[in-house]
Structure formats: C-alpha cells, structure tokens
Design a protein around this motif. Structure first.
Motif, PDB file in Angstrom:
ATOM      1  N   ILE A 183       0.815  -1.209   0.000  1.00  0.00           N
ATOM      2  CA  ILE A 183       0.000   0.000   0.000  1.00  0.00           C
ATOM      3  C   ILE A 183       0.850   1.262   0.000  1.00  0.00           C
ATOM      4  O   ILE A 183       0.538   2.234  -0.702  1.00  0.00           O
ATOM      5  N   ALA A 184       1.913   1.270   0.781  1.00  0.00           N
ATOM      6  CA  ALA A 184       2.739   2.470   0.904  1.00  0.00           C
ATOM      7  C   ALA A 184       3.244   2.933  -0.458  1.00  0.00           C
ATOM      8  O   ALA A 184       3.713   2.132  -1.271  1.00  0.00           O
ATOM      9  N   ASN A 185       3.100   4.235  -0.694  1.00  0.00           N
ATOM     10  CA  ASN A 185       3.570   4.917  -1.908  1.00  0.00           C
ATOM     11  C   ASN A 185       2.735   4.633  -3.152  1.00  0.00           C
ATOM     12  O   ASN A 185       3.066   5.127  -4.232  1.00  0.00           O
ATOM     13  N   LYS A 186       1.674   3.872  -3.028  1.00  0.00           N
ATOM     14  CA  LYS A 186       0.767   3.722  -4.164  1.00  0.00           C
ATOM     15  C   LYS A 186      -0.166   4.924  -4.245  1.00  0.00           C
ATOM     16  O   LYS A 186      -0.603   5.460  -3.212  1.00  0.00           O
ATOM     17  N   THR A 187      -0.495   5.331  -5.458  1.00  0.00           N
ATOM     18  CA  THR A 187      -1.481   6.381  -5.674  1.00  0.00           C
ATOM     19  C   THR A 187      -2.828   5.722  -5.924  1.00  0.00           C
ATOM     20  O   THR A 187      -2.987   4.964  -6.885  1.00  0.00           O
ATOM     21  N   VAL A 188      -3.776   6.007  -5.036  1.00  0.00           N
ATOM     22  CA  VAL A 188      -5.092   5.366  -5.076  1.00  0.00           C
ATOM     23  C   VAL A 188      -6.151   6.423  -5.336  1.00  0.00           C
ATOM     24  O   VAL A 188      -6.312   7.370  -4.562  1.00  0.00           O
ATOM     25  N   LEU A 189      -6.890   6.277  -6.430  1.00  0.00           N
ATOM     26  CA  LEU A 189      -8.007   7.162  -6.754  1.00  0.00           C
ATOM     27  C   LEU A 189      -9.289   6.539  -6.228  1.00  0.00           C
ATOM     28  O   LEU A 189      -9.515   5.335  -6.413  1.00  0.00           O
TER      29      LEU A 189
END
Length: 248
Positions: free
Chosen positions: A3-9
């Motif tokens: 999850i860390a550093n992922k860009t989630v829209l």
C-alpha cells in the motif's frame, strides 16, 4: 509494491466506504486522490488526512461525465506522478418496486452505478495497460449476488459490475497487462445511500434493516486495504462483507 507509496483514486469519496477507505489507506502510506461532487466534504477529509501526516488531494468529480473521469486521472498524475489503483465506489440506491415506475431513478442508477464505473475504467485503463500494472476495485453489493424485492434495477447495475470486473481480470491475464481486480459485495453497511430512496415502502423496509444490522464502513475499508496489499502476482477477486448477525 504494498500500500505504501501507491497512488489510489477513490470515487464516491465524500462519505461512507469511500471516506473510510481514504483515511485508512493514507494512514498506511498511500497517496489518495478523492473524487466526488461535494468539494466541501472532500476538503475536510483531505485536510484531516494531511493533519495526520498523510498525503491526499481532492477533485470535484461527477462520475457520469466521461471527460471529468479523464481529468480526474490527469489530476492524480499531476499531484503524485502515477496512478496505481482505481477504487470505483460511487453509487446510488433509490430502491423501489418496479410497479412504481420510477424510471428517472432507474436511469440515474444506470448512469452512476454502471456507466460511472465504465467511465472510470475507460479513463484509467490506458494508463494501466501502458505501465502493465494497476488495480481496479469496485463496490458492488449483496444485491449483485442475489435478487431482492425493491432492488431490481439497483441489483441489475451491481450484477453488471460483477461481470465487468471478472471479464476485465480475465482479459488482462490473456493480454499480459497484469491488471488486478477486486469486487466488494457489502450487506448492511452504515451509509448515506438510504437517503436516495424516495419510495415510502422501500425506504421504511430498508431503514428497518439497517437500523437492526448495520456495521460501520471502516469494516469495508479494511477489506479494500487487504486487496491492495497483496503481492503484485496475486489477485483476490471477490469479497462479501456484512454484519455477522444479518441473514442477508
């Protein structure tokens, strides 16, 4: 990548499952981009996330507008440089018996619950295909798994979402684009969806159900986080989630 550093829209991010997911993912190091029509609510959430040390941005989004979905993706890339996950969560649930002929509400559900998902897919799929990675998560419903009185059109849109995600997963595997999909089927989760019901009988029945059983949306957010946090070579496709005491 976890999850860390992922860009989630996240669409439908101004309350409920969308808001809870944004808060949880940001606390785990994701960069979250919130989309919805109520920018006042979005600003409050983003400011709160920032105060807690998270990274977040918001964008005014009507999921029924294809161009706004494309602009949402462009905005996310401008803010954080990449797009890794699209959580297609926006939805309406103005339940009613078919005999009430609330055709305007039927069309609204098709536009938001189905076309809104398609618009989101169309907006971000070229990015995912180009980078040969990405993940779509959608909020369906237990009404996307079985039939319920007063829920014919709502259920039909949610059944459609189920099929879309499964075919998308299969096609990605065949095409070698490594796109993951996950579909969530919530039962009675605390939500603003009930406020969209205008039929008196359907509203009373739904209120009774939710008053008796509902659990908080953070329960669903934890499932969203679980799906994202799997290794990139692992796809977890479907999650049904609801109150232990509800016989849905």
């Amino acid at each position: 990548m976890t999850i860390a550093n992922k860009t989630v829209l996240i669409t439908g991010a101004s309350s409920g499952i969308g808001e809870s997911s944004a808060r949880l993912l940001a606390s785990k190091g994701a960069r979250v981009v919130l989309g919805a029509r109520r920018t006042d609510k979005l600003k409050e959430i983003v400011d709160s996330i920032a105060q807690d040390g998270g990274q977040a941005a918001y964008y005014k989004l009507d999921v029924t507008d294809p161009q706004q979905n494309k602009d949402f993706v462009v905005f996310a890339k401008e803010q954080f440089g990449s797009v890794d996950v699209m959580f297609l969560n926006a939805g309406l649930m103005p339940s009613s018996p078919l005999s009430a002929l609330k055709t305007d509400e039927w069309n609204q559900m098709v536009d938001v619950n189905l076309k809104g998902v398609l618009n989101g897919i169309a907006a971000v799929l070229p990015e995912f295909v180009g980078q040969k990675s990405g993940q779509f998560i959608t909020t369906s419903s237990v009404a996307g798994l079985k039939a319920y009185p007063n829920g014919a059109v709502y259920g039909a849109t949610k059944w459609a979402v189920r099929d879309l995600m499964e075919v998308l997963r299969m096609e990605s595997a065949m095409e070698g684009t490594h796109i993951r999909t996950a579909t969530i089927y919530p039962a009675a989760i605390q939500t603003e969806l009930l406020s969209t019901i205008t039929d008196p009988g359907a509203k009373e029945a739904m209120n009774q159900t939710y008053d008796s059983y509902q659990i908080t949306p953070d329960r669903v957010a934890s499932v969203v986080a679980f799906a994202i946090d799997q290794p990139e070579d692992t796809n977890v496709s479907e999650f049904t989630i609801g109150p232990t005491i509800q016989p849905w």
